[in-house]
Enzyme design. Structure first.
Site, short mmCIF file in Angstrom:
data_model
loop_
_atom_site.label_atom_id
_atom_site.label_comp_id
_atom_site.label_asym_id
_atom_site.label_seq_id
_atom_site.Cartn_x
_atom_site.Cartn_y
_atom_site.Cartn_z
N ASP A 56 60.53 -14.19 67.07
CA ASP A 56 60.00 -12.90 66.78
C ASP A 56 60.53 -12.16 65.60
O ASP A 56 61.76 -12.08 65.30
CB ASP A 56 60.64 -12.05 68.22
CG ASP A 56 60.06 -10.50 68.19
OD1 ASP A 56 59.69 -10.05 67.19
OD2 ASP A 56 59.83 -9.95 69.18
N ARG A 67 36.03 -9.67 73.22
CA ARG A 67 37.15 -10.11 73.84
C ARG A 67 37.47 -11.65 73.10
O ARG A 67 38.35 -12.00 72.90
CB ARG A 67 37.30 -10.29 75.39
CG ARG A 67 38.59 -11.20 75.76
CD ARG A 67 39.05 -10.86 77.34
NE ARG A 67 37.87 -10.70 78.27
CZ ARG A 67 36.97 -11.56 78.63
NH1 ARG A 67 37.19 -13.01 78.04
NH2 ARG A 67 35.99 -11.62 79.35
N LYS A 71 55.18 -2.10 64.10
CA LYS A 71 56.34 -1.84 63.46
C LYS A 71 56.02 -2.03 61.68
O LYS A 71 55.17 -1.42 61.18
CB LYS A 71 57.54 -2.81 63.82
CG LYS A 71 57.76 -2.83 65.15
CD LYS A 71 58.14 -1.71 65.96
CE LYS A 71 57.97 -1.64 67.36
NZ LYS A 71 58.86 -2.53 68.06
N TYR A 82 64.98 -7.88 72.08
CA TYR A 82 64.22 -6.62 72.13
C TYR A 82 64.27 -6.50 73.84
O TYR A 82 64.11 -7.49 74.54
CB TYR A 82 62.53 -6.83 71.64
CG TYR A 82 61.96 -5.71 71.90
CD1 TYR A 82 62.13 -4.54 71.24
CD2 TYR A 82 60.91 -5.57 73.05
CE1 TYR A 82 61.43 -3.53 71.50
CE2 TYR A 82 60.21 -4.49 73.09
CZ TYR A 82 60.60 -3.19 72.28
OH TYR A 82 59.67 -2.16 72.69
C1 LIG Z 1 58.78 -3.06 69.40
C2 LIG Z 1 59.05 -4.73 69.44
C3 LIG Z 1 58.41 -5.39 70.42
C4 LIG Z 1 57.33 -4.85 71.22
O1 LIG Z 1 56.41 -4.47 70.68
P1 LIG Z 1 55.20 -3.23 71.11
O2 LIG Z 1 54.24 -3.26 70.32
O3 LIG Z 1 56.05 -2.14 71.57
O4 LIG Z 1 54.80 -3.80 72.50
C5 LIG Z 1 58.85 -6.74 70.49
N1 LIG Z 1 59.99 -7.30 69.55
C6 LIG Z 1 60.47 -6.66 68.70
C7 LIG Z 1 61.52 -7.03 67.99
C8 LIG Z 1 60.08 -5.18 68.77
O5 LIG Z 1 60.74 -4.70 67.82
#
Ligand SMILES: *Cc1c(COP(=O)(O)O)cnc(C)c1O
Length: 389
Positions: A170, A46, A195, A98
């Site tokens: 983000d 961790r 992603k 998101y």
């Molecule tokens: C998918 C996504 C998230 C969240 O990510 P997870 O891996 O699904 O928890 C946050 N911000 C954006 C822009 C996303 O596309």
């Protein structure tokens, strides 16, 4: 080193025992002490793990940051960042962020932990009006999801600096190869590595990259305290995915532009949202701020919700699924899928109507994608095409 070189070599020199080219997976919870008080640099996974560190160092170098933390999911990355703030802090967030981010911010607001204002950050007056004395951060998603609005990061950074706020970006939709928020004054960059960074739809993960050493220290402390850190095997998968990010992104973008242009000329399509099209509102800004337009394309279908359903059911290459950024193309309906967790009034304000369809354009052959859309839109055409006047 150029990013593609850095990525191809990522994690390579981490095995001092046998010099393996692929980085080892240190799938261990704990590490044997050499002696009382002496370790080889790691004591408990961790708090730190060599496989995770290889990913974190790669991400920090790619982004030009002081350090990074890899987390279990993108939402865990966001949770970690939100835990940096004192109770009562006020945050300003893109109104079309998101869906999961909106849900978490609203939850924390209901619990009295943070307060949040959602604003159209492409509008400087809306941003100025949202600032309060207790504002501690501005949270930007650009391009936004699913309508791919572009926010001027430099302009928002100026406001953030003037009010002594953190600027958090983000950057999931573009990756550090297509947008580098630190260059415009961001303090923290957040990713869902699920992603584009991993890119193979076989892991959920996240990351936060910190610009300064001081922020990185707080970030590492918080991630260890919360326990939001990623597992070694997941880090290994993301590290492997990252190696092909430059070639994948090139193909994503080439296909997305072809799909956007095709849809733009289609009579069943009301409007296409893709920053790479000269007609897109944010096109000029995207050209200045980004080094690529990305692989996400949204469009408004001309027609009813039934027509939308017909299209969603008809594609054969594009799979009906949430998520994005994988090598395979996906189609989805934001109003009932990715953005279903958003409050309806919030969704309306963000312009996400029932007619909006979002595509994550993959790396398949361009002609197969266009043919698939052609046959899917034909299914909806008898009802949707207005009669020639
Ligand atoms: C998918 C996504 C998230 C969240 O990510 P997870 O891996 O699904 O928890 C946050 N911000 C954006 C822009 C996303 O596309």
């Amino acid at each position: 080193m150029q990013p593609q070189t850095r990525l191809a070599l990522a994690g390579q020199r981490t095995d001092n025992a046998f010099n393996s080219i692929a980085p080892p997976i240190y799938q261990t919870a704990t590490f044997r002490f050499e002696d009382i008080g002496t370790t080889k640099g790691f004591d408990y996974t961790r708090s730190g793990n060599p496989t995770r560190l290889a990913l974190e160092e790669t991400l920090a170098a790619l982004e030009g940051g002081a350090g990074a933390v890899a987390t279990t999911t993108g939402m865990a990355a966001i949770t970690t960042v939100l835990a940096l703030f004192e109770a009562g802090a006020h945050l300003i967030c893109s109104h079309d962020c998101y869906g999961g981010t909106e849900r978490l911010l609203c939850l924390m607001q209901r619990q009295g932990k943070l307060s949040v204002s959602f604003a159209d950050l492409t509008d400087p007056e809306a941003l100025a009006a949202a600032i309060r004395p207790e504002t501690r951060a501005i949270w930007v998603e650009t391009p936004s999801n699913p309508l791919l609005r572009i926010t001027d990061l430099e302009a928002v950074a100026r406001v953030a600096r003037a009010h002594d706020c953190l600027l958090i970006v983000d950057n999931t939709f573009l990756s550090p190869l297509f947008q580098q928020p630190f260059r415009f004054g961001a303090d923290l960059v957040v990713y869902s590595t699920t992603k584009y960074l991993n890119g193979h739809s076989d892991v959920v993960g996240g990351a936060v990259v910190a610009r300064t050493e001081a922020l990185n220290e707080t970030l590492q402390f918080t991630a260890n305290a919360l326990g939001t850190v990623a597992q070694p095997f997941d880090c290994w998968l993301v590290l492997r995915g990252l190696k092909t990010l430059p070639v994948r992104l090139r193909q994503h973008e080439e296909n997305a532009l072809a799909v956007a242009q095709y849809l733009d000329a289609h009579p069943a399509v009301e409007k296409v949202f893709y920053p790479g099209l000269p007609g897109h509102e944010g096109h000029d800004l995207a050209r200045r701020q980004q080094t690529g337009f990305g692989g996400m394309v949204s469009f408004a279908l001309r027609g009813t919700l039934d027509d939308v359903h017909r299209v969603l059911r008809a594609t054969r290459v594009f799979a009906l699924a949430e998520s994005l950024g994988g090598v395979e193309s996906l189609i989805e309906h934001p109003a009932t899928m990715s953005h279903a967790s958003m409050r309806p009034d919030q969704r309306r304000r963000a312009g996400i109507t029932d007619q909006i369809i979002r595509l994550s354009v993959g790396i398949e052959a361009t002609e197969d994608l266009l043919e698939d859309l052609e046959q899917a839109l034909r299914v909806s055409e008898p009802v949707t095409v207005p009669a020639p006047s």
